[in-house]
Design a protein around this motif. Sequence first.
Motif, PDB file in Angstrom:
ATOM      1  N   GLY A  15      19.809   8.960  -5.180  1.00  0.00           N
ATOM      2  CA  GLY A  15      20.713   7.690  -4.832  1.00  0.00           C
ATOM      3  C   GLY A  15      20.873   7.860  -3.178  1.00  0.00           C
ATOM      4  O   GLY A  15      20.628   7.115  -2.587  1.00  0.00           O
ATOM      5  N   LEU A  16      21.408   9.266  -2.626  1.00  0.00           N
ATOM      6  CA  LEU A  16      21.553   9.433  -1.294  1.00  0.00           C
ATOM      7  C   LEU A  16      20.132   8.922  -0.530  1.00  0.00           C
ATOM      8  O   LEU A  16      20.309   8.327   0.377  1.00  0.00           O
ATOM      9  CB  LEU A  16      21.923  10.727  -1.206  1.00  0.00           C
ATOM     10  CG  LEU A  16      22.375  11.087   0.587  1.00  0.00           C
ATOM     11  CD1 LEU A  16      23.453   9.991   0.964  1.00  0.00           C
ATOM     12  CD2 LEU A  16      22.866  12.402   0.495  1.00  0.00           C
ATOM     13  N   GLY A  48      23.077   3.811  12.984  1.00  0.00           N
ATOM     14  CA  GLY A  48      24.126   2.984  12.569  1.00  0.00           C
ATOM     15  C   GLY A  48      24.564   3.082  11.041  1.00  0.00           C
ATOM     16  O   GLY A  48      25.344   3.031  10.317  1.00  0.00           O
ATOM     17  N   LEU A  49      23.209   2.469  10.470  1.00  0.00           N
ATOM     18  CA  LEU A  49      23.248   2.080   8.908  1.00  0.00           C
ATOM     19  C   LEU A  49      23.135   3.342   8.164  1.00  0.00           C
ATOM     20  O   LEU A  49      23.847   3.394   7.423  1.00  0.00           O
ATOM     21  CB  LEU A  49      21.778   1.327   8.762  1.00  0.00           C
ATOM     22  CG  LEU A  49      21.749  -0.241   9.193  1.00  0.00           C
ATOM     23  CD1 LEU A  49      20.508  -0.615   9.134  1.00  0.00           C
ATOM     24  CD2 LEU A  49      22.863  -1.085   8.591  1.00  0.00           C
ATOM     25  N   TRP A  50      22.759   4.525   8.685  1.00  0.00           N
ATOM     26  CA  TRP A  50      22.935   5.607   8.061  1.00  0.00           C
ATOM     27  C   TRP A  50      24.454   6.159   8.053  1.00  0.00           C
ATOM     28  O   TRP A  50      24.657   6.679   6.954  1.00  0.00           O
ATOM     29  CB  TRP A  50      21.895   6.798   8.850  1.00  0.00           C
ATOM     30  CG  TRP A  50      22.046   8.173   8.181  1.00  0.00           C
ATOM     31  CD1 TRP A  50      21.184   8.264   6.705  1.00  0.00           C
ATOM     32  CD2 TRP A  50      22.666   9.249   8.685  1.00  0.00           C
ATOM     33  NE1 TRP A  50      21.539   9.771   6.553  1.00  0.00           N
ATOM     34  CE2 TRP A  50      22.406  10.367   7.733  1.00  0.00           C
ATOM     35  CE3 TRP A  50      23.425   9.623   9.763  1.00  0.00           C
ATOM     36  CZ2 TRP A  50      22.939  11.496   7.746  1.00  0.00           C
ATOM     37  CZ3 TRP A  50      23.836  10.873   9.747  1.00  0.00           C
ATOM     38  CH2 TRP A  50      23.466  11.696   8.894  1.00  0.00           C
ATOM     39  N   THR A  51      25.018   6.039   8.989  1.00  0.00           N
ATOM     40  CA  THR A  51      26.262   6.280   9.215  1.00  0.00           C
ATOM     41  C   THR A  51      27.342   5.400   8.346  1.00  0.00           C
ATOM     42  O   THR A  51      28.019   6.241   7.552  1.00  0.00           O
ATOM     43  CB  THR A  51      26.745   6.073  10.486  1.00  0.00           C
ATOM     44  OG1 THR A  51      26.210   7.079  11.591  1.00  0.00           O
ATOM     45  CG2 THR A  51      28.372   6.430  10.655  1.00  0.00           C
ATOM     46  N   VAL A  52      26.810   4.326   8.139  1.00  0.00           N
ATOM     47  CA  VAL A  52      27.421   3.334   7.302  1.00  0.00           C
ATOM     48  C   VAL A  52      27.134   3.559   5.848  1.00  0.00           C
ATOM     49  O   VAL A  52      28.203   3.830   4.666  1.00  0.00           O
ATOM     50  CB  VAL A  52      27.102   1.884   7.443  1.00  0.00           C
ATOM     51  CG1 VAL A  52      27.826   0.943   6.445  1.00  0.00           C
ATOM     52  CG2 VAL A  52      27.784   1.198   8.860  1.00  0.00           C
ATOM     53  N   PHE A  53      26.038   4.026   5.453  1.00  0.00           N
ATOM     54  CA  PHE A  53      25.789   4.238   3.927  1.00  0.00           C
ATOM     55  C   PHE A  53      26.357   5.543   3.916  1.00  0.00           C
ATOM     56  O   PHE A  53      26.683   5.725   2.681  1.00  0.00           O
ATOM     57  CB  PHE A  53      24.157   4.231   3.839  1.00  0.00           C
ATOM     58  CG  PHE A  53      23.537   2.996   3.871  1.00  0.00           C
ATOM     59  CD1 PHE A  53      24.158   1.849   3.226  1.00  0.00           C
ATOM     60  CD2 PHE A  53      22.387   2.659   4.246  1.00  0.00           C
ATOM     61  CE1 PHE A  53      23.590   0.564   3.046  1.00  0.00           C
ATOM     62  CE2 PHE A  53      21.719   1.353   4.098  1.00  0.00           C
ATOM     63  CZ  PHE A  53      22.397   0.246   3.521  1.00  0.00           C
ATOM     64  N   MET A  79      16.390   5.430   2.574  1.00  0.00           N
ATOM     65  CA  MET A  79      15.111   4.764   2.862  1.00  0.00           C
ATOM     66  C   MET A  79      15.451   3.190   3.070  1.00  0.00           C
ATOM     67  O   MET A  79      14.746   2.494   3.846  1.00  0.00           O
ATOM     68  CB  MET A  79      14.521   4.804   1.331  1.00  0.00           C
ATOM     69  CG  MET A  79      13.743   5.956   1.126  1.00  0.00           C
ATOM     70  SD  MET A  79      12.995   6.037  -0.283  1.00  0.00           S
ATOM     71  CE  MET A  79      12.560   7.888  -0.605  1.00  0.00           C
ATOM     72  N   MET A  80      16.526   2.559   2.443  1.00  0.00           N
ATOM     73  CA  MET A  80      16.944   1.156   2.765  1.00  0.00           C
ATOM     74  C   MET A  80      17.355   1.046   4.116  1.00  0.00           C
ATOM     75  O   MET A  80      17.014   0.205   4.749  1.00  0.00           O
ATOM     76  CB  MET A  80      18.077   0.878   1.637  1.00  0.00           C
ATOM     77  CG  MET A  80      17.514   0.572   0.227  1.00  0.00           C
ATOM     78  SD  MET A  80      18.853  -0.131  -0.617  1.00  0.00           S
ATOM     79  CE  MET A  80      19.798   1.280  -0.896  1.00  0.00           C
ATOM     80  N   ALA A  81      17.918   1.937   4.621  1.00  0.00           N
ATOM     81  CA  ALA A  81      18.682   2.124   5.979  1.00  0.00           C
ATOM     82  C   ALA A  81      17.439   2.044   7.038  1.00  0.00           C
ATOM     83  O   ALA A  81      17.207   1.300   8.175  1.00  0.00           O
ATOM     84  CB  ALA A  81      19.475   3.289   6.419  1.00  0.00           C
ATOM     85  N   GLY A  82      16.487   2.785   6.676  1.00  0.00           N
ATOM     86  CA  GLY A  82      15.064   2.986   7.411  1.00  0.00           C
ATOM     87  C   GLY A  82      14.388   1.725   7.334  1.00  0.00           C
ATOM     88  O   GLY A  82      13.750   1.256   8.580  1.00  0.00           O
ATOM     89  N   ALA A  83      14.263   0.978   6.067  1.00  0.00           N
ATOM     90  CA  ALA A  83      13.613  -0.140   6.117  1.00  0.00           C
ATOM     91  C   ALA A  83      14.420  -1.319   7.047  1.00  0.00           C
ATOM     92  O   ALA A  83      13.593  -2.270   7.760  1.00  0.00           O
ATOM     93  CB  ALA A  83      13.516  -0.747   4.661  1.00  0.00           C
ATOM     94  N   ILE A  84      15.389  -1.452   6.751  1.00  0.00           N
ATOM     95  CA  ILE A  84      16.371  -2.453   7.661  1.00  0.00           C
ATOM     96  C   ILE A  84      16.246  -2.313   9.252  1.00  0.00           C
ATOM     97  O   ILE A  84      15.831  -3.171   9.974  1.00  0.00           O
ATOM     98  CB  ILE A  84      18.069  -2.534   7.258  1.00  0.00           C
ATOM     99  CG1 ILE A  84      18.078  -2.898   5.918  1.00  0.00           C
ATOM    100  CG2 ILE A  84      18.570  -3.367   8.249  1.00  0.00           C
ATOM    101  CD1 ILE A  84      19.367  -2.625   5.298  1.00  0.00           C
ATOM    102  N   ALA A  85      16.232  -0.961   9.479  1.00  0.00           N
ATOM    103  CA  ALA A  85      15.992  -0.642  11.163  1.00  0.00           C
ATOM    104  C   ALA A  85      14.470  -0.872  11.394  1.00  0.00           C
ATOM    105  O   ALA A  85      14.298  -1.438  12.497  1.00  0.00           O
ATOM    106  CB  ALA A  85      16.236   0.795  11.127  1.00  0.00           C
ATOM    107  N   LEU A  86      13.496  -0.731  10.337  1.00  0.00           N
ATOM    108  CA  LEU A  86      12.252  -0.928  10.902  1.00  0.00           C
ATOM    109  C   LEU A  86      12.001  -2.644  11.106  1.00  0.00           C
ATOM    110  O   LEU A  86      11.491  -3.128  11.816  1.00  0.00           O
ATOM    111  CB  LEU A  86      11.312  -0.566   9.829  1.00  0.00           C
ATOM    112  CG  LEU A  86       9.945  -0.861  10.018  1.00  0.00           C
ATOM    113  CD1 LEU A  86       9.205  -0.444  11.126  1.00  0.00           C
ATOM    114  CD2 LEU A  86       8.977  -0.528   8.873  1.00  0.00           C
ATOM    115  N   GLY A 105       0.669  -1.225   0.194  1.00  0.00           N
ATOM    116  CA  GLY A 105      -0.011  -0.055  -0.046  1.00  0.00           C
ATOM    117  C   GLY A 105       0.833   1.391  -0.105  1.00  0.00           C
ATOM    118  O   GLY A 105       1.381   1.762  -1.146  1.00  0.00           O
ATOM    119  N   ALA A 106       1.073   1.875   1.041  1.00  0.00           N
ATOM    120  CA  ALA A 106       1.451   3.312   1.230  1.00  0.00           C
ATOM    121  C   ALA A 106       3.032   3.306   1.047  1.00  0.00           C
ATOM    122  O   ALA A 106       3.501   4.121   0.432  1.00  0.00           O
ATOM    123  CB  ALA A 106       1.053   3.920   2.559  1.00  0.00           C
ATOM    124  N   ALA A 107       3.878   2.574   1.791  1.00  0.00           N
ATOM    125  CA  ALA A 107       5.195   2.812   1.871  1.00  0.00           C
ATOM    126  C   ALA A 107       5.806   2.884   0.530  1.00  0.00           C
ATOM    127  O   ALA A 107       6.570   3.620  -0.044  1.00  0.00           O
ATOM    128  CB  ALA A 107       5.801   2.041   2.840  1.00  0.00           C
TER     129      ALA A 107
END
Length: 116
Positions: A58-59, A106-111, A64-71, A35-37
């Motif tokens: 791209g950034l 943590g993922l945001w820092t890595v990315f 978005m990928m970091a947020g999805a993994i964290a979720l 649906g929404a995401a």
Amino acid sequence: MSEYVVRFLVGGAAVSAFAILGDVLRPKSFAGLFGAAPSVALATLGIAIHQHGADYAGLQSFSMMAGAIALAVYSVAVCQLLVRARIRALPASLLSLVLWLIAAFGLWTVFSGAQT
């Protein structure tokens, strides 16, 4: 103001397309998943590409990928605390929120380090 109109129209069209896809797939519980995401993400990336170029989009996609993994980390932690530890919903959610923050930043820092 026109950015909001474009985001509304593109997001609405994508939500409709994903709702049709979710209606076709079995089980029906996938309908909410599509649906929404994804539609909001696609609309946001489309506007970002149009206004700022592919590098900026791209950034945003890495974020978005970091947020999805964290979720996903948060969701697994909440499920484990509710089912295995038999903790009530509010404390389980609050405890898992700490894990979400650690995973997201943590993922945001890595990315972000991989982008530079």
